[in-house]
Write a protein that holds these residues in place. Structure first.
Motif, PDB file in Angstrom:
ATOM      1  N   PHE A  40       0.827  -1.206   0.000  1.00 20.43           N
ATOM      2  CA  PHE A  40       0.000   0.000   0.000  1.00 20.43           C
ATOM      3  C   PHE A  40       0.867   1.264   0.000  1.00 20.43           C
ATOM      4  CE2 PHE A  40      -3.367  -2.698   2.205  1.00 20.43           C
ATOM      5  CZ  PHE A  40      -4.016  -2.967   1.015  1.00 20.43           C
ATOM      6  N   GLY A  41       1.939   1.257   0.790  1.00 21.08           N
ATOM      7  CA  GLY A  41       2.825   2.417   0.842  1.00 21.08           C
ATOM      8  C   GLY A  41       3.473   2.703  -0.499  1.00 21.08           C
ATOM      9  N   ILE A  42       3.963   1.658  -1.140  1.00 26.11           N
ATOM     10  CA  ILE A  42       4.591   1.832  -2.452  1.00 26.11           C
ATOM     11  C   ILE A  42       3.545   2.263  -3.478  1.00 26.11           C
ATOM     12  CG2 ILE A  42       5.719   0.597  -4.352  1.00 26.11           C
ATOM     13  CD1 ILE A  42       7.195  -1.038  -2.194  1.00 26.11           C
ATOM     14  N   GLY A  43       2.338   1.714  -3.370  1.00 29.40           N
ATOM     15  CA  GLY A  43       1.264   2.112  -4.280  1.00 29.40           C
ATOM     16  C   GLY A  43       0.891   3.579  -4.117  1.00 29.40           C
ATOM     17  N   MET A  44       0.827   4.040  -2.878  1.00 28.70           N
ATOM     18  CA  MET A  44       0.511   5.443  -2.625  1.00 28.70           C
ATOM     19  C   MET A  44       1.612   6.346  -3.183  1.00 28.70           C
ATOM     20  SD  MET A  44      -0.830   5.003   1.256  1.00 28.70           S
ATOM     21  CE  MET A  44      -1.488   6.627   1.577  1.00 28.70           C
ATOM     22  N   LEU A  45       2.852   5.950  -2.962  1.00 25.91           N
ATOM     23  CA  LEU A  45       3.987   6.736  -3.433  1.00 25.91           C
ATOM     24  C   LEU A  45       4.033   6.785  -4.959  1.00 25.91           C
ATOM     25  CD1 LEU A  45       6.625   8.237  -2.745  1.00 25.91           C
ATOM     26  CD2 LEU A  45       7.744   6.032  -2.619  1.00 25.91           C
ATOM     27  N   SER A  46       3.977   5.636  -5.605  1.00 26.79           N
ATOM     28  CA  SER A  46       4.092   5.608  -7.070  1.00 26.79           C
ATOM     29  C   SER A  46       2.849   6.184  -7.739  1.00 26.79           C
ATOM     30  CB  SER A  46       4.376   4.192  -7.567  1.00 26.79           C
ATOM     31  OG  SER A  46       3.300   3.329  -7.262  1.00 26.79           O
ATOM     32  N   GLY A  47       1.658   5.895  -7.200  1.00 23.17           N
ATOM     33  CA  GLY A  47       0.444   6.463  -7.775  1.00 23.17           C
ATOM     34  C   GLY A  47       0.395   7.973  -7.623  1.00 23.17           C
ATOM     35  N   GLY A  48       0.838   8.463  -6.466  1.00 22.21           N
ATOM     36  CA  GLY A  48       0.882   9.909  -6.259  1.00 22.21           C
ATOM     37  C   GLY A  48       1.839  10.594  -7.216  1.00 22.21           C
ATOM     38  N   LEU A  49       2.978   9.967  -7.447  1.00 19.35           N
ATOM     39  CA  LEU A  49       3.944  10.539  -8.391  1.00 19.35           C
ATOM     40  C   LEU A  49       3.413  10.499  -9.819  1.00 19.35           C
ATOM     41  CD1 LEU A  49       7.261   9.026  -6.996  1.00 19.35           C
ATOM     42  CD2 LEU A  49       6.593  11.431  -6.980  1.00 19.35           C
ATOM     43  N   GLN A  50       2.829   9.372 -10.196  1.00 23.75           N
ATOM     44  CA  GLN A  50       2.348   9.203 -11.568  1.00 23.75           C
ATOM     45  C   GLN A  50       1.198  10.152 -11.891  1.00 23.75           C
ATOM     46  OE1 GLN A  50       1.078   5.244 -12.470  1.00 23.75           O
ATOM     47  NE2 GLN A  50       0.684   5.705 -14.604  1.00 23.75           N
ATOM     48  N   HIS A  51       0.302  10.376 -10.942  1.00 30.77           N
ATOM     49  CA  HIS A  51      -0.885  11.182 -11.212  1.00 30.77           C
ATOM     50  C   HIS A  51      -0.865  12.535 -10.498  1.00 30.77           C
ATOM     51  CE1 HIS A  51      -2.950   8.175 -13.562  1.00 30.77           C
ATOM     52  NE2 HIS A  51      -2.514   7.273 -12.710  1.00 30.77           N
ATOM     53  N   ALA A  60      -0.196  15.276  -3.217  1.00 32.85           N
ATOM     54  CA  ALA A  60       0.714  15.956  -2.284  1.00 32.85           C
ATOM     55  C   ALA A  60       0.625  15.343  -0.889  1.00 32.85           C
ATOM     56  CB  ALA A  60       0.396  17.449  -2.225  1.00 32.85           C
ATOM     57  N   VAL A  61      -0.495  14.716  -0.577  1.00 32.03           N
ATOM     58  CA  VAL A  61      -0.661  14.047   0.710  1.00 32.03           C
ATOM     59  C   VAL A  61      -0.282  12.565   0.602  1.00 32.03           C
ATOM     60  CG1 VAL A  61      -2.351  13.410   2.477  1.00 32.03           C
ATOM     61  CG2 VAL A  61      -2.424  15.680   1.452  1.00 32.03           C
ATOM     62  N   LEU A  62      -0.650  11.928  -0.509  1.00 21.90           N
ATOM     63  CA  LEU A  62      -0.375  10.494  -0.680  1.00 21.90           C
ATOM     64  C   LEU A  62       1.121  10.172  -0.701  1.00 21.90           C
ATOM     65  CD1 LEU A  62      -2.984   9.331  -3.342  1.00 21.90           C
ATOM     66  CD2 LEU A  62      -2.880   8.711  -0.933  1.00 21.90           C
ATOM     67  N   ILE A  63       1.900  11.008  -1.325  1.00 22.83           N
ATOM     68  CA  ILE A  63       3.336  10.736  -1.464  1.00 22.83           C
ATOM     69  C   ILE A  63       4.035  10.681  -0.104  1.00 22.83           C
ATOM     70  CG2 ILE A  63       5.516  11.622  -2.406  1.00 22.83           C
ATOM     71  CD1 ILE A  63       3.819  12.590  -4.849  1.00 22.83           C
ATOM     72  N   PRO A  64       3.903  11.684   0.754  1.00 19.32           N
ATOM     73  CA  PRO A  64       4.557  11.592   2.064  1.00 19.32           C
ATOM     74  C   PRO A  64       4.019  10.441   2.932  1.00 19.32           C
ATOM     75  CG  PRO A  64       3.914  13.853   1.620  1.00 19.32           C
ATOM     76  CD  PRO A  64       3.322  13.017   0.544  1.00 19.32           C
ATOM     77  N   ILE A  65       2.704  10.206   2.881  1.00 20.58           N
ATOM     78  CA  ILE A  65       2.154   9.080   3.641  1.00 20.58           C
ATOM     79  C   ILE A  65       2.726   7.766   3.125  1.00 20.58           C
ATOM     80  CG2 ILE A  65       0.048   7.774   4.147  1.00 20.58           C
ATOM     81  CD1 ILE A  65      -1.439  10.440   4.219  1.00 20.58           C
ATOM     82  N   GLY A  66       2.869   7.653   1.819  1.00 18.39           N
ATOM     83  CA  GLY A  66       3.463   6.450   1.226  1.00 18.39           C
ATOM     84  C   GLY A  66       4.905   6.232   1.669  1.00 18.39           C
ATOM     85  N   ILE A  67       5.648   7.318   1.813  1.00 17.02           N
ATOM     86  CA  ILE A  67       7.037   7.222   2.280  1.00 17.02           C
ATOM     87  C   ILE A  67       7.069   6.677   3.711  1.00 17.02           C
ATOM     88  CG2 ILE A  67       9.073   8.572   2.953  1.00 17.02           C
ATOM     89  CD1 ILE A  67       8.401  10.472   0.604  1.00 17.02           C
ATOM     90  N   VAL A  68       6.269   7.268   4.584  1.00  8.35           N
ATOM     91  CA  VAL A  68       6.257   6.857   5.994  1.00  8.35           C
ATOM     92  C   VAL A  68       5.740   5.422   6.141  1.00  8.35           C
ATOM     93  CG1 VAL A  68       5.223   7.323   8.255  1.00  8.35           C
ATOM     94  CG2 VAL A  68       6.077   9.209   6.860  1.00  8.35           C
ATOM     95  N   LEU A  69       4.659   5.100   5.452  1.00  9.23           N
ATOM     96  CA  LEU A  69       4.077   3.763   5.537  1.00  9.23           C
ATOM     97  C   LEU A  69       5.044   2.701   5.008  1.00  9.23           C
ATOM     98  CD1 LEU A  69       1.514   2.255   6.359  1.00  9.23           C
ATOM     99  CD2 LEU A  69       0.663   2.605   4.039  1.00  9.23           C
ATOM    100  N   VAL A  96      11.008  13.618   8.891  1.00  7.81           N
ATOM    101  CA  VAL A  96      11.374  14.965   8.446  1.00  7.81           C
ATOM    102  C   VAL A  96      11.299  15.063   6.928  1.00  7.81           C
ATOM    103  CG1 VAL A  96      13.307  16.614   8.282  1.00  7.81           C
ATOM    104  CG2 VAL A  96      12.747  15.550  10.470  1.00  7.81           C
ATOM    105  N   THR A  97      11.785  14.029   6.228  1.00  3.92           N
ATOM    106  CA  THR A  97      11.710  14.011   4.766  1.00  3.92           C
ATOM    107  C   THR A  97      10.260  14.061   4.300  1.00  3.92           C
ATOM    108  OG1 THR A  97      13.769  12.749   4.616  1.00  3.92           O
ATOM    109  CG2 THR A  97      12.319  12.683   2.693  1.00  3.92           C
ATOM    110  N   ALA A  98       9.405  13.284   4.943  1.00  5.84           N
ATOM    111  CA  ALA A  98       7.988  13.260   4.567  1.00  5.84           C
ATOM    112  C   ALA A  98       7.324  14.612   4.834  1.00  5.84           C
ATOM    113  CB  ALA A  98       7.268  12.144   5.311  1.00  5.84           C
ATOM    114  N   LEU A  99       7.643  15.238   5.958  1.00  3.83           N
ATOM    115  CA  LEU A  99       7.059  16.544   6.265  1.00  3.83           C
ATOM    116  C   LEU A  99       7.536  17.619   5.293  1.00  3.83           C
ATOM    117  CD1 LEU A  99       7.169  16.511  10.176  1.00  3.83           C
ATOM    118  CD2 LEU A  99       5.149  16.341   8.695  1.00  3.83           C
ATOM    119  N   LEU A 100       8.819  17.583   4.943  1.00  2.00           N
ATOM    120  CA  LEU A 100       9.332  18.528   3.942  1.00  2.00           C
ATOM    121  C   LEU A 100       8.681  18.280   2.585  1.00  2.00           C
ATOM    122  CD1 LEU A 100      13.135  18.635   4.865  1.00  2.00           C
ATOM    123  CD2 LEU A 100      11.442  20.466   5.158  1.00  2.00           C
ATOM    124  N   ALA A 101       8.520  17.005   2.233  1.00  6.40           N
ATOM    125  CA  ALA A 101       7.858  16.657   0.969  1.00  6.40           C
ATOM    126  C   ALA A 101       6.408  17.146   0.980  1.00  6.40           C
ATOM    127  CB  ALA A 101       7.913  15.153   0.729  1.00  6.40           C
TER     128      ALA A 101
END
Length: 160
Positions: A40-51, A60-69, A96-101
């Motif tokens: 799910f984390g990788i899906g959130m990260l890659s889907g957020g980037l792709q779309h 903008a919310v899915l990508i940082p959550i995907g990183i943390v998850l 910190v990376t997720a919050l900056l992202a």
């Protein structure tokens, strides 16, 4: 859905069938649960980037959550790693990376949302005229669609 099933099948093959020692039932549940979270984390990260261009505020919310998850699932999955790693220096760096992202991506998303034509990677209908009555000769022909970079759009909804 299919991605989750493939991810779980690969985990089962790697962790149970190819493993030198067979895990306990508790370890099986932990590994499979962590694999689901990682999927799910990788899906959130890659889907957020792709779309991102299609749904900038959501991405903008899915990508940082995907990183943390993904990080949390990776730590949970590795039985040799202590849970303290989640709350240690590595966990802090990921947070910190997720919050900056999150801050940076929300800023970029707000500027994209203000633009009338965001371009993007939509999977909608092509920018082709619909079949119907012919257009009178006096009606101006619309300019060809352009992507965010200014290149002509492909006409299939993919403006790269």
């Amino acid at each position: 859905m299919y991605g989750v099933l493939v991810f779980l099948a690969a985990t089962a093959l790697n962790e149970f069938l190819l493993a030198r020692r067979k895990p306990t039932l508790r370890q099986v549940a932990s590994i499979m649960g962590a694999s689901l979270l990682l999927s799910f984390g990788i899906g959130m990260l890659s889907g957020g980037l792709q779309h991102f261009e299609d749904f900038p505020t959501r991405a903008a919310v899915l990508i940082p959550i995907g990183i943390v998850l993904s990080f949390a699932a990776y730590v949970i999955k590795d039985e040799d790693t202590s849970w303290r790693r989640l709350f240690g220096l590595a966990g802090l760096a990921v947070l910190v990376t997720a919050l900056l992202a999150l801050g940076g991506l929300r800023y970029v998303a707000s500027s994209i949302a203000e633009q009338p034509d965001g371009g993007g990677h939509s999977h909608g209908t092509p920018d082709a005229p619909s079949p119907g009555p012919s257009t009178p000769a006096t009606t101006p022909t619309p300019a060809p669609a352009r992507s965010a970079t200014g290149a002509p759009a492909r006409g299939d909804g993919h403006a790269h």
